[in-house]
Design a protein around this motif. Structure first.
Motif, short mmCIF file in Angstrom:
data_model
loop_
_atom_site.label_atom_id
_atom_site.label_comp_id
_atom_site.label_asym_id
_atom_site.label_seq_id
_atom_site.Cartn_x
_atom_site.Cartn_y
_atom_site.Cartn_z
N ALA A 266 37.27 41.21 14.68
CA ALA A 266 36.75 40.64 13.43
C ALA A 266 36.20 41.75 12.53
O ALA A 266 36.37 41.70 11.31
N LEU B 123 38.74 43.37 10.40
CA LEU B 123 39.21 42.56 9.28
C LEU B 123 38.27 42.64 8.08
O LEU B 123 38.62 42.19 6.99
N TRP C 82 34.36 42.01 6.17
CA TRP C 82 33.44 40.88 5.97
C TRP C 82 34.04 39.85 5.03
O TRP C 82 35.09 40.06 4.46
N ASP C 83 33.31 38.75 4.86
CA ASP C 83 33.71 37.65 4.00
C ASP C 83 35.01 37.01 4.47
O ASP C 83 35.89 36.68 3.69
N GLN C 84 35.09 36.82 5.79
CA GLN C 84 36.25 36.22 6.43
C GLN C 84 35.93 34.78 6.83
O GLN C 84 34.78 34.43 7.07
N PRO C 85 36.96 33.95 6.96
CA PRO C 85 36.73 32.59 7.46
C PRO C 85 36.41 32.62 8.95
O PRO C 85 36.65 33.62 9.63
N ARG D 87 36.95 32.02 12.82
CA ARG D 87 38.15 32.18 13.64
C ARG D 87 37.88 31.64 15.03
O ARG D 87 36.84 31.94 15.62
N GLU E 208 44.02 34.09 19.45
CA GLU E 208 43.57 33.46 18.21
C GLU E 208 44.36 32.20 17.92
O GLU E 208 45.58 32.16 18.07
N GLU F 191 44.36 28.82 11.81
CA GLU F 191 43.22 28.86 10.90
C GLU F 191 42.51 27.51 10.87
O GLU F 191 43.14 26.46 10.93
N GLU G 58 30.67 33.88 10.08
CA GLU G 58 29.66 34.61 9.31
C GLU G 58 28.67 33.63 8.69
O GLU G 58 29.07 32.56 8.24
N ARG H 64 27.46 38.31 11.47
CA ARG H 64 28.67 37.76 12.08
C ARG H 64 28.30 37.41 13.52
O ARG H 64 27.82 38.25 14.26
#
Length: 192
Positions: A27, A30, A32-35, A37, A80, A83, A111, A146
């Protein structure tokens, strides 16, 4: 002496802690500001035996496997999932999940904004959820965090917390009781 192996992931004693740190590291890569998971956790040795083609695609076996990857055969492999749906609250979504028997555990990375304990006394009690979120977002002491939380079918749990302002593998806090509410929600996905 550093506690980091060559790939930068902190050393950990239990397979679950290693899986949580692996997901946290993924993570982190990838940004910050990610959906949020969601991950299924499967026994690595069982995956290699039951699904050799999938294990090879994941780099766990076959000619492209990295012998120095550091994943013990007695470990857990995070896989994973699709989504998460937009607009559905996380708790409602988790209530819809049912895992097949091959899944040993699950993990979620999400997050959030967090306030220090010193700010608890100033939190307004008359705000709805949306207004409270806006209030927290404006608070001068807010921290972006996170959270990666994982649970196994047998009830074992682990979490990793990474603050945005201290975004380094050596600054990740781990523990089994860091995010108990989310751990309980993930555990419930195995009881339905």
């Amino acid at each position: 002496m550093s506690n980091l192996p060559l790939d930068g992931t902190p050393l950990a004693a239990s397979p679950l802690t290693r899986a949580v740190l692996e997901i946290d590291d993924y993570a982190s890569g990838l940004g910050w500001d990610q959906p949020a998971r969601l991950f299924a956790l499967v026994d690595t040795a069982q995956l290699q035996a039951d699904e050799p083609e999938l294990a090879e695609r994941l780099g766990l076996s076959g000619p492209d496997a990295d012998p120095d990857a550091g994943r013990p055969s007695a470990g857990l492999t995070p896989v994973e999932q699709d989504e998460l749906p937009d607009g559905l609250p996380l708790d409602e979504f988790l209530g819809t999940i049912a895992w097949p028997d091959a899944v040993t555990g699950c993990a979620l990375t999400v997050e959030r904004l967090m306030l220090p304990p010193t700010a608890e006394g100033s939190v307004p009690t008359d705000l709805d959820e949306e207004a409270l979120a806006a209030w927290v977002a404006r608070h001068p002491e807010r921290q972006e965090v996170r959270m990666t939380v994982a649970v196994l079918r047998d009830g074992e749990r682990e979490a990793a917390l990474r603050l945005r302002e201290k975004d380094a593998a050596t600054e990740v806090l781990t523990g089994s009781d860091l995010v108990p509410g989310l751990a309980e929600a993930l555990t419930a996905t195995f009881t339905g």
